[in-house]
Design a protein around this motif. Structure first.
Motif, PDB file in Angstrom:
ATOM      1  N   GLY B 144     113.212 -16.383 124.299  1.00  0.00           N
ATOM      2  CA  GLY B 144     112.946 -16.622 125.150  1.00  0.00           C
ATOM      3  C   GLY B 144     111.156 -16.689 125.640  1.00  0.00           C
ATOM      4  O   GLY B 144     110.820 -16.437 124.129  1.00  0.00           O
ATOM      5  N   ALA B 145     111.050 -17.313 126.765  1.00  0.00           N
ATOM      6  CA  ALA B 145     109.693 -17.295 126.602  1.00  0.00           C
ATOM      7  C   ALA B 145     109.150 -16.132 126.646  1.00  0.00           C
ATOM      8  O   ALA B 145     109.410 -15.267 127.261  1.00  0.00           O
ATOM      9  CB  ALA B 145     109.033 -18.163 128.241  1.00  0.00           C
ATOM     10  N   GLU B 147     106.103 -14.306 127.523  1.00  0.00           N
ATOM     11  CA  GLU B 147     105.394 -13.692 128.277  1.00  0.00           C
ATOM     12  C   GLU B 147     107.275 -13.382 129.659  1.00  0.00           C
ATOM     13  O   GLU B 147     106.380 -12.819 130.929  1.00  0.00           O
ATOM     14  CB  GLU B 147     104.087 -14.273 129.691  1.00  0.00           C
ATOM     15  CG  GLU B 147     104.550 -15.953 130.063  1.00  0.00           C
ATOM     16  CD  GLU B 147     104.216 -16.792 128.892  1.00  0.00           C
ATOM     17  OE1 GLU B 147     105.144 -17.048 128.645  1.00  0.00           O
ATOM     18  OE2 GLU B 147     103.886 -16.347 127.033  1.00  0.00           O
ATOM     19  N   HIS B 148     107.998 -14.138 129.342  1.00  0.00           N
ATOM     20  CA  HIS B 148     109.040 -13.243 129.973  1.00  0.00           C
ATOM     21  C   HIS B 148     109.082 -12.110 130.263  1.00  0.00           C
ATOM     22  O   HIS B 148     110.042 -11.497 129.160  1.00  0.00           O
ATOM     23  CB  HIS B 148     110.372 -14.575 130.371  1.00  0.00           C
ATOM     24  CG  HIS B 148     111.362 -14.039 131.129  1.00  0.00           C
ATOM     25  ND1 HIS B 148     112.018 -13.671 131.367  1.00  0.00           N
ATOM     26  CD2 HIS B 148     111.553 -15.538 131.802  1.00  0.00           C
ATOM     27  CE1 HIS B 148     113.279 -13.684 132.665  1.00  0.00           C
ATOM     28  NE2 HIS B 148     113.086 -15.282 133.036  1.00  0.00           N
ATOM     29  N   PRO B 149     109.721 -11.020 131.497  1.00  0.00           N
ATOM     30  CA  PRO B 149     109.933  -9.869 131.420  1.00  0.00           C
ATOM     31  C   PRO B 149     111.023  -9.626 130.717  1.00  0.00           C
ATOM     32  O   PRO B 149     111.929  -8.421 130.218  1.00  0.00           O
ATOM     33  CB  PRO B 149     110.390  -9.253 132.882  1.00  0.00           C
ATOM     34  CG  PRO B 149     110.249 -10.274 133.516  1.00  0.00           C
ATOM     35  CD  PRO B 149     109.450 -11.840 132.977  1.00  0.00           C
ATOM     36  N   ASP B 150     112.263 -10.670 130.281  1.00  0.00           N
ATOM     37  CA  ASP B 150     113.611 -10.189 130.164  1.00  0.00           C
ATOM     38  C   ASP B 150     113.190 -10.357 128.318  1.00  0.00           C
ATOM     39  O   ASP B 150     113.540  -9.667 127.668  1.00  0.00           O
ATOM     40  CB  ASP B 150     114.916 -11.237 130.553  1.00  0.00           C
ATOM     41  CG  ASP B 150     115.909 -10.563 129.726  1.00  0.00           C
ATOM     42  OD1 ASP B 150     116.288  -9.794 130.422  1.00  0.00           O
ATOM     43  OD2 ASP B 150     117.083 -11.338 128.935  1.00  0.00           O
ATOM     44  N   THR B 151     112.459 -10.875 128.248  1.00  0.00           N
ATOM     45  CA  THR B 151     111.862 -11.208 126.650  1.00  0.00           C
ATOM     46  C   THR B 151     111.037  -9.778 126.030  1.00  0.00           C
ATOM     47  O   THR B 151     111.602  -9.146 125.040  1.00  0.00           O
ATOM     48  CB  THR B 151     110.828 -12.081 126.203  1.00  0.00           C
ATOM     49  OG1 THR B 151     111.419 -13.292 126.792  1.00  0.00           O
ATOM     50  CG2 THR B 151     110.693 -12.610 124.889  1.00  0.00           C
ATOM     51  N   ARG B 152     110.907  -9.040 127.249  1.00  0.00           N
ATOM     52  CA  ARG B 152     110.143  -8.342 127.035  1.00  0.00           C
ATOM     53  C   ARG B 152     111.351  -6.754 126.770  1.00  0.00           C
ATOM     54  O   ARG B 152     111.509  -6.052 125.673  1.00  0.00           O
ATOM     55  CB  ARG B 152     109.063  -7.380 128.150  1.00  0.00           C
ATOM     56  CG  ARG B 152     108.088  -5.829 127.890  1.00  0.00           C
ATOM     57  CD  ARG B 152     106.803  -6.309 128.450  1.00  0.00           C
ATOM     58  NE  ARG B 152     106.172  -8.003 128.760  1.00  0.00           N
ATOM     59  CZ  ARG B 152     105.511  -8.406 129.953  1.00  0.00           C
ATOM     60  NH1 ARG B 152     104.667  -7.030 130.469  1.00  0.00           N
ATOM     61  NH2 ARG B 152     104.988  -9.209 129.623  1.00  0.00           N
ATOM     62  N   ASP B 181     110.442 -19.866 123.211  1.00  0.00           N
ATOM     63  CA  ASP B 181     111.188 -21.281 123.543  1.00  0.00           C
ATOM     64  C   ASP B 181     111.567 -20.895 125.184  1.00  0.00           C
ATOM     65  O   ASP B 181     112.662 -20.086 125.074  1.00  0.00           O
ATOM     66  CB  ASP B 181     111.958 -22.205 122.525  1.00  0.00           C
ATOM     67  CG  ASP B 181     111.822 -23.247 123.709  1.00  0.00           C
ATOM     68  OD1 ASP B 181     111.202 -24.347 123.070  1.00  0.00           O
ATOM     69  OD2 ASP B 181     112.101 -23.500 124.302  1.00  0.00           O
ATOM     70  N   PRO B 182     111.263 -21.337 125.834  1.00  0.00           N
ATOM     71  CA  PRO B 182     112.764 -21.495 127.501  1.00  0.00           C
ATOM     72  C   PRO B 182     113.635 -21.210 127.203  1.00  0.00           C
ATOM     73  O   PRO B 182     114.439 -21.039 127.832  1.00  0.00           O
ATOM     74  CB  PRO B 182     111.286 -22.004 128.306  1.00  0.00           C
ATOM     75  CG  PRO B 182     110.466 -22.345 127.923  1.00  0.00           C
ATOM     76  CD  PRO B 182     110.179 -22.456 126.335  1.00  0.00           C
ATOM     77  N   GLN B 185     116.235 -18.312 126.793  1.00  0.00           N
ATOM     78  CA  GLN B 185     116.177 -17.139 127.730  1.00  0.00           C
ATOM     79  C   GLN B 185     117.410 -17.252 128.396  1.00  0.00           C
ATOM     80  O   GLN B 185     118.350 -18.200 128.476  1.00  0.00           O
ATOM     81  CB  GLN B 185     115.292 -17.348 128.484  1.00  0.00           C
ATOM     82  CG  GLN B 185     114.870 -16.644 130.123  1.00  0.00           C
ATOM     83  CD  GLN B 185     113.911 -15.971 129.419  1.00  0.00           C
ATOM     84  OE1 GLN B 185     113.085 -16.342 128.982  1.00  0.00           O
ATOM     85  NE2 GLN B 185     114.069 -15.145 129.123  1.00  0.00           N
ATOM     86  N   ASP B 616     102.449 -28.875 127.595  1.00  0.00           N
ATOM     87  CA  ASP B 616     104.231 -28.081 127.405  1.00  0.00           C
ATOM     88  C   ASP B 616     105.246 -29.044 127.587  1.00  0.00           C
ATOM     89  O   ASP B 616     105.207 -29.530 128.154  1.00  0.00           O
ATOM     90  CB  ASP B 616     103.695 -26.776 128.844  1.00  0.00           C
ATOM     91  CG  ASP B 616     104.641 -26.826 129.370  1.00  0.00           C
ATOM     92  OD1 ASP B 616     105.479 -25.977 128.046  1.00  0.00           O
ATOM     93  OD2 ASP B 616     105.917 -26.452 130.083  1.00  0.00           O
TER      94      ASP B 616
END
Lengths: 85, 754
Positions: B144-145, B147-152, B181-182, B185, B616
């Motif tokens: 996913g993106a 900077e998304h927390p779940d990607t972390r 890419d979102p 996610q 975007d």
């Protein structure tokens, strides 16, 4: 000061390669009669204040979200008494 | 719960069975009853449910995948094609290479570390089962993106899992992709590719023939892990209901891998092959024993008898149904002649691998399974393994496709000043998709085994397979979901063209293709249309390029609720190079080298990295594909490498010329002076993603010979600059210090995940 212990174990159906390695090593070293080994983690948390329900709830939350990976692990939270220390 | 035997099923036909919970549709259940002429036993139901899952049966994709066979180009190199564990290709000098890419998407979302780790384990066993020694792995990843927390949560786990398992196994990780890419996610794509090498005579197949031959299960004990992984996890859409609500909770079917056990399994299996003790072999992956027994029997003469209670267990409370469905890792199943069993066992014992005779090949054509003497399965194996349901799912071009294609990125505002142009370049090369990936690849062992000659960030990974002659293979994987969303037919061809070009850029001749087709739900006609277009595009392009698809995998249900991921075919191309000494790297290593741009640049900005980073934006039509041009470009690049004319070469893809120059400069440690084509807008010159292009760096002494060769063959070749200094100087536009570019390019992933 109170101590709370969180024991984390892999769920029973999950493969435990470390435990198995230990189990295989035991008879080689002369320790017979042990049929299974499961290896886990133990966290000892020292608390500032009293161990009340609120504190335990916070610890359970920490265990659930951080100390244990609940997809593959179970955990048990318990308060350690003076004698146990 | 009492044992449900075949006898019991005949005596009690009216028992309600939980077929829906096991992922079977009512008509599928009816068909099972028709095949058997009675209700299935609970063990039979378990087997059919996992083997008829989307993941194992390819029931929605089969009708489309047939094109890969129907349109297969003439190719003498192909030794084993689609349908076996992996395809096998002749690479000369008596060597054969087997390679395949597979998905482990859903498990990696649930438990990133173990999901990714067991993905490596599974594909490695597929390669091993063909008779080959695995020599390298690659990992095309989508998250996913950035900077998304779940990607972390997901990315570090996945990367650590790939590194942990692959490094322990001692296999170099020579490349892959990391794309953000979102749309991914909640549906990260974790694909894994493995390549193995053998001699022609070592090819082994998954079949059980010869009545009286024994079925030996060897490797890890069977536990309760991953039960129903393929049927309920990988073959349906996650819904909000899971784990709560009215429906039954889907237990996350997670398996834990043990790379040291797998290493033993590899060495043990290769020794078994060397002594010619194996008549047929199959690895245990998705659907476990259900799959191995039914596929071996189905591909052979048909008859097999298995005593299920002899299977070594980790957990003695497991029921026969669970043993049949378990996806415990690091297991293999071999068919062995009785005379070879003693030696087989000796070798397994030497490697500390548990091996057990669990059954035998029989005269008949039934797969019969017993539990403590009572028969619990009696089925024709073909109906389980190879003759599962086939769906002609409805498909329709989605309504929004026209609107999407009309919204072209060529109309978006472009940088107007030199300063803006420079800022755009820095922003593009620092964007997560184009930024330096060392933070990830540094966690993988790239050089173990000592045969890696090229690895990330090179265009393809390359390993030497013969030390004497220098014979080697090159591999690249590519797939641009954005292009595929805009036009799945063209997008799939672009993915193939890019992987093909990447292999040729390093000097290797592209030979064969493997693909991992990642899509949303096949029950959605729009997704099914994307899938149909993708397979059609890929099969057509393979035919023109002369590179057959040798195998691969389909992953459906990559969607959350109604939202599917971009259609994402990940295409892997394998090439061969006679001597790896002749390989071409991407870096500009020496000042004074002449930089040439091969191919034509058009105004093609839709779906580009520039459109994504600067605006975007996703819309318009992807770049055009000219496969004859791709073939010509490849021939020139291979000839240039063979004849020692080229010092460096780099393909142009995401980020266009700008990205290619930045990577070539940073990797080589030298700057460049570049003149942009005057007839093109600078944004187009720098960021257009027209296909069929590459930059090459040639020594001054070879410039004429090389450009003459291009002229004779009809390939556009323009001198665009020279390797020089420590800046990237776009003459007449702007100059940027290499250090500044490096800071932007190399800081991104470290900043996000480091």
């Amino acid at each position: 000061m109170a101590r709370v212990v969180v024991d984390v174990m892999l769920k029973p159906e999950i493969l435990d390669p470390q435990g198995q390695a230990v189990q295989r090593a035991l008879p080689r070293l002369g320790f017979d009669g042990i049929t299974d080994v499961r290896q886990g983690k133990r966290f000892e948390l020292e608390l500032e204040g009293p161990v009340d329900e609120a504190a335990l709830a916070r610890i359970r939350e920490a265990a659930e979200s951080f100390l244990a990976n609940t997809v593959i692990e179970d955990f048990v939270v318990r308060v350690e008494t003076e004698e146990e220390k | 719960m009492s044992l449900d035997t075949v006898k019991n099923a005949l005596e009690h036909p009216g028992v309600e069975q939980p077929f829906a919970e096991l992922g079977l549709k009512p008509d599928e259940y009816t068909r099972i009853r028709e095949i058997l002429g009675r209700r299935p036993t609970s063990s039979e139901l378990a087997m059919y449910s996992v083997m008829w899952s989307e993941h194992c049966s390819y029931k929605s994709s089969k009708v489309h995948l047939r094109q890969f066979g129907d349109k297969m180009p003439e190719n003498d190199a192909m030794l084993v094609g689609i349908g076996e564990n992996a395809g096998v290709v002749d690479v000369g000098q008596g060597y054969a290479v087997t390679f395949k890419v597979e998905s482990h998407n859903h498990p990696s979302y649930v438990e990133p570390y173990q999901g990714a780790a067991t993905g490596i384990g599974g594909i490695v066993r597929d390669i091993l089962a063909m008779g080959a020694r695995p020599v390298a792995v690659m990992d095309p990843l989508r998250f996913g993106a950035a900077e998304h927390p779940d990607t972390r949560r997901v990315l570090p786990g996945v990367v650590a899992g790939i590194g942990g398992y692959g490094n322990c196994l001692g296999l170099p990780n020579i490349g892959g992709e990391i794309v953000f890419d979102p749309c991914y996610q909640g549906n990260p794509l974790v694909n894994a590719l493995c390549v193995g090498v053998m001699k022609h005579e070592d090819i082994h197949l998954a079949q059980a023939s010869g009545a009286g031959n024994l079925v030996i299960l060897y490797g890890a004990r069977t536990g309760g892990d991953g039960i129903g992984g393929v049927s309920v996890l990988a073959s349906e859409t996650f819904t909000e209901n899971d784990g709560g609500g009215s429906g039954p909770a889907k237990r996350p079917a997670v398996q834990v891998g043990d790379p040291f056990q797998e290493k033993l399994l590899i060495e043990c299996t290769l020794e078994l092959f060397r002594e010619h003790l194996v008549a047929g072999i199959q690895d245990l992956g998705g659907a476990g024993l259900s799959c191995a027994t039914s596929e071996l029997a189905s591909a052979g003469s048909g008859g097999m008898r298995v005593e299920l209670d002899t299977v070594p267990l980790r957990d003695h409370t497991l029921s026969p149904e669970e043993i049949l469905m378990s996806e415990s890792q690091e297991r293999m199943c071999a068919i062995v002649e009785p005379a070879h069993v003693a030696r087989f066992m000796e070798i397994c014992d030497k490697w500390d691998v548990i091996a057990t005779v669990v059954g035998e090949v029989t005269e008949g054509d039934r797969l019969e399974i017993f539990w403590h003497g009572e028969q619990i399965v009696d089925v024709p194996p073909r109906t389980v393994a190879h003759e599962g349901p086939v769906y002609e799912r409805p498909y329709a071009r989605p309504q929004w496709q026209d609107t999407l294609q009309a919204d072209a990125a060529e109309r978006l505002p472009r940088p107007g000043t030199a300063e803006e142009l420079k800022a755009t370049l820095l922003k593009v090369v620092a964007s997560p998709n184009l930024a330096d990936k060392s933070w990830v690849t540094a966690q993988y062992d790239k050089y173990v085994l000592g045969n890696t000659v090229l690895a990330q960030p090179e265009d393809s990974g390359m390993v030497r397979i013969d030390e004497e002659s220098g014979l080697g293979v090159a591999l690249a994987t590519d797939g641009n979901g954005r292009f595929c969303k805009l036009d799945p037919y063209t997008g799939a061809q672009l993915a193939l063209a890019e992987a093909y070009r990447n292999v040729a850029t390093t000097g290797a001749k592209p030979l064969a293709v493997t693909d991992c087709l990642n899509f949303g739900s096949p029950e959605d006609p729009a997704v099914m249309w994307q899938f149909a277009e993708t397979t059609r595009g890929l099969a057509d392009a393979c035919q023109i390029l002369g590179t057959p698809v040798t195998g691969g995998n389909v992953s459906f249900y990559n969607q959350t609720g109604e939202t599917a991921i971009h259609p994402t075919p990940v295409v892997g191309v394998l090439g061969v190079i006679d001597d790896v000494e002749r390989r071409t790297p991407i870096g500009f290593a020496e000042e004074g080298q002449i930089i040439l741009l091969l191919g034509d640049t058009h105004e093609e900005l839709s779906g580009s990295a520039w459109a994504q980073v600067a605006h975007d934006h996703l819309g318009g039509l992807p770049p055009k594909v000219d496969l004859e041009r791709e073939r010509l470009l490849a021939e020139i690049l291979i000839a240039g490498s063979r004849d020692g004319m080229i010092d460096a070469a780099h393909d142009l893809a995401d980020g266009g010329l700008a990205q290619a120059l930045v990577e070539a400069c940073l990797t080589g440690g030298n700057g460049a002076r570049v003149v942009l084509a005057e007839d093109l807008d600078p944004t187009v010159a720098l960021f257009s993603e027209s296909a069929g292009r590459a930059i090459v760096a040639v020594p001054r002494s070879e410039e004429l010979r090389f450009s003459d060769m291009c002229k004779v063959r009809g390939l556009p070749c323009a001198r665009i600059g020279v390797v020089d200094g420590d800046t990237l100087d776009f003459q007449g536009h702007f100059t940027v210090a290499l250090d500044e570019v490096r800071a932007a390019h190399e800081g991104t992933l470290k900043g996000l995940f480091g």
